[in-house]
Structures are given as structure tokens and as C-alpha cells.
Design an enzyme around this catalytic site. Structure first.
Site, short mmCIF file in Angstrom:
data_model
loop_
_atom_site.label_atom_id
_atom_site.label_comp_id
_atom_site.label_asym_id
_atom_site.label_seq_id
_atom_site.Cartn_x
_atom_site.Cartn_y
_atom_site.Cartn_z
N GLY A 11 0.82 -1.21 0.00
CA GLY A 11 0.00 0.00 0.00
C GLY A 11 0.86 1.26 0.00
O GLY A 11 2.09 1.20 -0.11
N ASN A 36 -6.48 -3.24 -2.03
CA ASN A 36 -6.36 -1.81 -2.36
C ASN A 36 -4.92 -1.49 -2.75
O ASN A 36 -4.38 -0.46 -2.37
CB ASN A 36 -6.82 -0.98 -1.15
N SER A 125 -3.86 7.01 13.86
CA SER A 125 -4.20 8.23 13.11
C SER A 125 -4.50 9.37 14.07
O SER A 125 -5.04 9.15 15.17
CB SER A 125 -5.43 7.94 12.25
N TYR A 150 -14.29 3.97 10.81
CA TYR A 150 -12.85 3.90 10.53
C TYR A 150 -12.05 4.43 11.72
O TYR A 150 -11.14 3.78 12.23
CB TYR A 150 -12.51 4.69 9.25
N LYS A 154 -9.34 2.61 14.79
CA LYS A 154 -8.01 3.03 15.25
C LYS A 154 -7.99 3.17 16.77
O LYS A 154 -7.04 2.75 17.44
CB LYS A 154 -7.60 4.36 14.58
N ASN A 179 -1.47 13.93 8.02
CA ASN A 179 -1.93 13.66 6.64
C ASN A 179 -0.77 13.30 5.71
O ASN A 179 -0.06 14.19 5.24
CB ASN A 179 -2.66 14.89 6.09
C1 UD1 Z 1 -9.07 12.05 6.07
C2 UD1 Z 1 -9.91 11.36 7.08
C3 UD1 Z 1 -9.02 10.85 8.19
C4 UD1 Z 1 -8.00 9.89 7.62
C5 UD1 Z 1 -7.21 10.60 6.52
C6 UD1 Z 1 -6.35 9.58 5.82
C7 UD1 Z 1 -12.11 12.44 6.88
C8 UD1 Z 1 -13.12 13.27 7.59
N1 UD1 Z 1 -10.95 12.24 7.55
O1 UD1 Z 1 -8.44 13.16 6.70
O2 UD1 Z 1 -9.78 10.20 9.17
O3 UD1 Z 1 -7.13 9.47 8.63
O4 UD1 Z 1 -8.10 11.16 5.56
O5 UD1 Z 1 -5.57 10.19 4.86
O6 UD1 Z 1 -12.33 11.97 5.80
N2 UD1 Z 1 -10.61 18.69 0.90
C9 UD1 Z 1 -11.19 19.53 -0.05
N3 UD1 Z 1 -11.57 18.98 -1.25
C10 UD1 Z 1 -11.37 17.66 -1.56
C11 UD1 Z 1 -10.78 16.82 -0.59
C12 UD1 Z 1 -10.41 17.37 0.63
O7 UD1 Z 1 -11.36 20.72 0.18
O8 UD1 Z 1 -11.75 17.23 -2.65
C13 UD1 Z 1 -10.17 19.28 2.18
C14 UD1 Z 1 -10.86 18.64 3.38
O9 UD1 Z 1 -12.05 19.30 3.69
C15 UD1 Z 1 -9.77 18.83 4.46
C16 UD1 Z 1 -8.45 18.76 3.68
O10 UD1 Z 1 -8.81 19.01 2.32
O11 UD1 Z 1 -9.88 20.10 5.04
C17 UD1 Z 1 -7.79 17.41 3.76
O12 UD1 Z 1 -8.72 16.41 3.42
P1 UD1 Z 1 -8.32 14.88 3.28
O13 UD1 Z 1 -7.14 14.73 2.41
O14 UD1 Z 1 -9.55 14.11 2.94
O15 UD1 Z 1 -7.82 14.48 4.74
P2 UD1 Z 1 -8.58 14.60 6.16
O16 UD1 Z 1 -10.00 14.92 5.98
O17 UD1 Z 1 -7.78 15.48 7.03
#
Ligand code: UD1
Length: 336
Positions: A11, A36, A125, A150, A154, A179
Site C-alpha cells: 500500500g 487496495n 491516526s 474507521y 483506530k 496527513n
Molecule cells: C481524512 C480522514 C481521516 C483519515 C485521513 C487519511 C475524513 C473526515 N478524515 O483526513 O480520518 O485518517 O483522511 O488520509 O475523511 N478537501 C477539499 N476537497 C477535496 C478533498 C479534501 O477541500 O476534494 C479538504 C478537506 O475538507 C480537508 C483537507 O482538504 O480540510 C484534507 O482532506 P483529506 O485529504 O480528505 O484528509 P482529512 O479529511 O484530514
């Protein structure tokens, strides 16, 4: 030479960690069910390090297969990545998440117990903190009620390990990732999201190459400087190296208690718009984006206090957000 079992080793984070394990001389045994991940990653790891890991395609939910693996393999340490990780999907299929993420953990810990194996590292996480009351987030921050099945796997996973370490007297470390983003500099391994990416960076890079029309930014009304949400984006190679530091701590018996946990982040918070700006700089491309409403379950801000990891693991991140995005961009351009 130590033999390290890496579950989920094909992964995203697993494959980068296998490369770093090879780089410092460990023997690696990978277990992955390919649910995956792709088998080509095995060759790509071999091309990077010149060393082929031992590979077993195996479903860790199958208890007798897990037993057989441990019967036939000498194992000095385990890094357990294998798990389902899509937050939204976990809300729709909670039982699949509990069955997969919890039963595989329990079966491995039973083998640890029965064979006196030691040195277990668990992928946790920052999601365990929810929206922390204070930033940056230290390891002392309280665990909040999980926002998703999920996230709950954890939290429960950490509890199972804590109780097992106490009862059976082995040593473990949980790493609470912020992240993870980016790709290996060789551009031979990186993130391979299935379908439409849910995470920000793959969505950004896929938009830039035209696979997606535009990025939706989820909310610009957060109480942050530019109104978009803040996260701590860490280069996956830095994160992989944190596993080496944690493993060495256990192998050298430097741990202070038999279950420890550390935040693994950069310590720096970046907003979604910071990410867009940095990406545009390193790619010299203008990104199509629009602001839409907040995404359910998203928090305002999370970034790590990295003091404990620096002091105890002697580890800190080295790469910047620009570095990470540049590598993610190169990786994306290299995908056919
Ligand atoms: C997400 C998960 C988290 C997990 C992590 C794994 C959620 C709520 N949380 O974290 O539990 O451990 O991924 O990598 O899903 N964003 C946009 N547009 C997009 C995608 C994301 O604006 O198309 C923003 C989100 O609102 C956030 C930031 O980008 O503020 C990061 O998002 P993302 O990469 O999905 O990570 P997390 O939400 O922090």
C-alpha cells in the site's frame, strides 16, 4: 539480520516503509491481500532497493492462514498497516470495517502472544483526537468520540494493543499519522487511489492533469486565516522513516513503557488554499477550483506537536509541503 513482517506492505505508506527498511538493512516479509494495492508495487520496490521482499498474498481475516504464516516464518518485528481506510465508506459499511481492521489485528496479536514475538508497530491516526481543544496537538490531548467507524477501529485498535501488551508482556508503539502525502523520489511508488479520490492531494493532482474537472474546496467559512481548513501534511518518506525510528527503539529496548504512542506530523499547519498555492508554484499550473459547502465530519484544524517524537524517537520530518507536492505532481504525471 532482523526479519520484519510488514502487513499492507504494497500500500501507500507500507511500500515506502519497506523501501526504508531495505535501505537500513532489514529483511522484509510483505503480506498484502491486494484489495487496495497492486502487485506491480513489489517489482517497483525491488527496482528501487535492489532487494526483493518476500511476499505472501494473504487475507489476514483468515485465521488459519495467519497461523500458517507465523509457523513458517521467523519474525523479529511487525509493522501492521493492513486496514481499510476510507472514512465515508466506513460509515456505509461499518461491519466490514470492524471485521477487517479488528479481526486481523487480533489474529496477529494472538500469534505474538503464542510465539513470544515482540516489537509491534501499529498504524494509528490523528483522527483519534477529533477536533482537539488545543493546537498544536500533543499526545496528552484527550481521545474524542470517533467520528466514523474507521476512526473507531483506530481507537479500539490502540486499546486492544495496550491491554494485550499489559497482559502478555510484549512491546508496541502506535504512530498517530497526520496527513501523509507525496511519493518516493524515484517516482516508482506513490499513492494509487481507487476511483474518485476522497483525499485532497490526489484530487488536486488528478485535476491538474485533467482527469477531474475541478477541485471542490470544502468550506471557506472555517475560523482560520483564509477560511479553509488546516491540516498537517507530511511527506510519506518522512513518515516511513518514523517507522524505522520506532522499530529501532523497540529492537534496542529503548522504550519507556510497553505501549507507547507518538504523533507523526511536521508540526506545521497548512490550509487548503495554502496547498493550492504551493501546488500551483511547484507545478507552474493554474488549478481549477471552486468553493463549496463543508464536508460532513471535517474538523477545522489539526497539526501535530512533534516534541515527543523528536525527543524519544530522535525523528523529525525533513521535507517541506512544496517538496511533498512536487513529488506528488511528478508521480501523477508518470501515471498512464
Ligand atoms: C481524512 C480522514 C481521516 C483519515 C485521513 C487519511 C475524513 C473526515 N478524515 O483526513 O480520518 O485518517 O483522511 O488520509 O475523511 N478537501 C477539499 N476537497 C477535496 C478533498 C479534501 O477541500 O476534494 C479538504 C478537506 O475538507 C480537508 C483537507 O482538504 O480540510 C484534507 O482532506 P483529506 O485529504 O480528505 O484528509 P482529512 O479529511 O484530514
Amino acid at each position: 539480520m532482523n526479519n520484519i513482517l510488514v502487513t499492507g506492505g504494497l500500500g501507500f505508506i507500507g511500500s515506502h516503509t519497506v523501501v526504508e527498511l531495505h535501505n537500513v538493512g532489514f529483511n522484509v516479509i510483505i503480506v498484502d491481500d491486494l484489495s487496495n494495492s497492486r502487485i506491480e508495487v513489489l517489482d517497483n520496490i525491488t527496482q528501487i532497493t535492489g532487494k526483493k521482499p518476500d511476499f505472501h498474498q494473504l487475507d489476514l481475516k483468515n485465521k488459519s492462514d495467519v497461523k500458517k504464516l507465523f509457523e513458517t516464518t521467523k519474525i523479529d518485528g511487525i509493522i501492521h498497516f493492513a486496514a481499510f481506510k476510507a472514512v465515508g465508506e466506513s460509515v456505509e459499511k461499518p461491519l466490514d470495517y470492524y471485521e477487517n481492521n479488528i479481526s486481523s489485528l487480533v489474529y496477529i496479536l494472538q500469534e505474538i502472544r503464542d510465539r513470544n514475538i515482540d516489537n509491534f508497530i501499529f498504524s494509528s491516526s490523528c483522527t483519534v483526537y477529533g477536533q482537539a481543544d488545543e493546537l498544536p496537538i500533543t499526545e496528552k490531548a484527550p481521545i474524542k468520540v470517533a467520528e466514523s467507524p474507521y476512526g473507531n477501529t483506530k481507537q479500539i485498535g490502540e486499546e486492544i494493543i495496550r491491554e494485550s501488551c499489559a497482559a502478555y508482556n510484549f512491546n508496541a508503539i502506535a504512530l498517530r499519522y497526520f496527513n501523509p502525502i507525496g511519493a518516493h523520489e524515484s517516482i516508482k511508488i506513490g499513492e494509487l487511489p481507487l476511483g474518485v479520490p476522497q483525499n485532497l492531494i490526489p484530487f488536486v493532482t488528478q485535476t491538474a492533469v485533467g482527469i477531474r474537472k475541478e477541485l471542490s474546496i470544502f468550506g471557506d467559512d472555517y475560523p482560520t486565516e483564509d477560511g479553509t481548513a488546516i491540516r498537517d501534511y507530511i511527506h510519506v518518506v518522512d513518515l516511513a522513516k518514523a517507522h524505522i525510528a520506532a522499530l529501532k527503539r523497540l529492537l534496542n529496548k529503548k522504550n519507556k513503557t510497553n505501549f507507547e504512542f507518538f504523533n507523526v506530523g511536521t508540526g506545521k499547519g497548512s490550509s487548503v488554499l495554502d496547498v493550492v498555492k504551493s501546488f500551483e508554484k511547484v507545478s507552474s499550473k493554474k488549478l481549477n477550483y471552486k468553493i463549496v459547502g463543508r464536508r460532513n465530519g471535517d474538523i477545522t484544524a489539526a497539526y501535530a506537536d512533534t516534541t515527543l517524537a523528536k525527543k524519544e524517537l530522535n525523528w523529525q520530518s525533513e521535507k517541506t509541503l512544496d517538496d511533498a507536492l512536487e513529488s506528488a505532481w511528478k508521480w501523477q504525471q508518470n501515471q498512464s
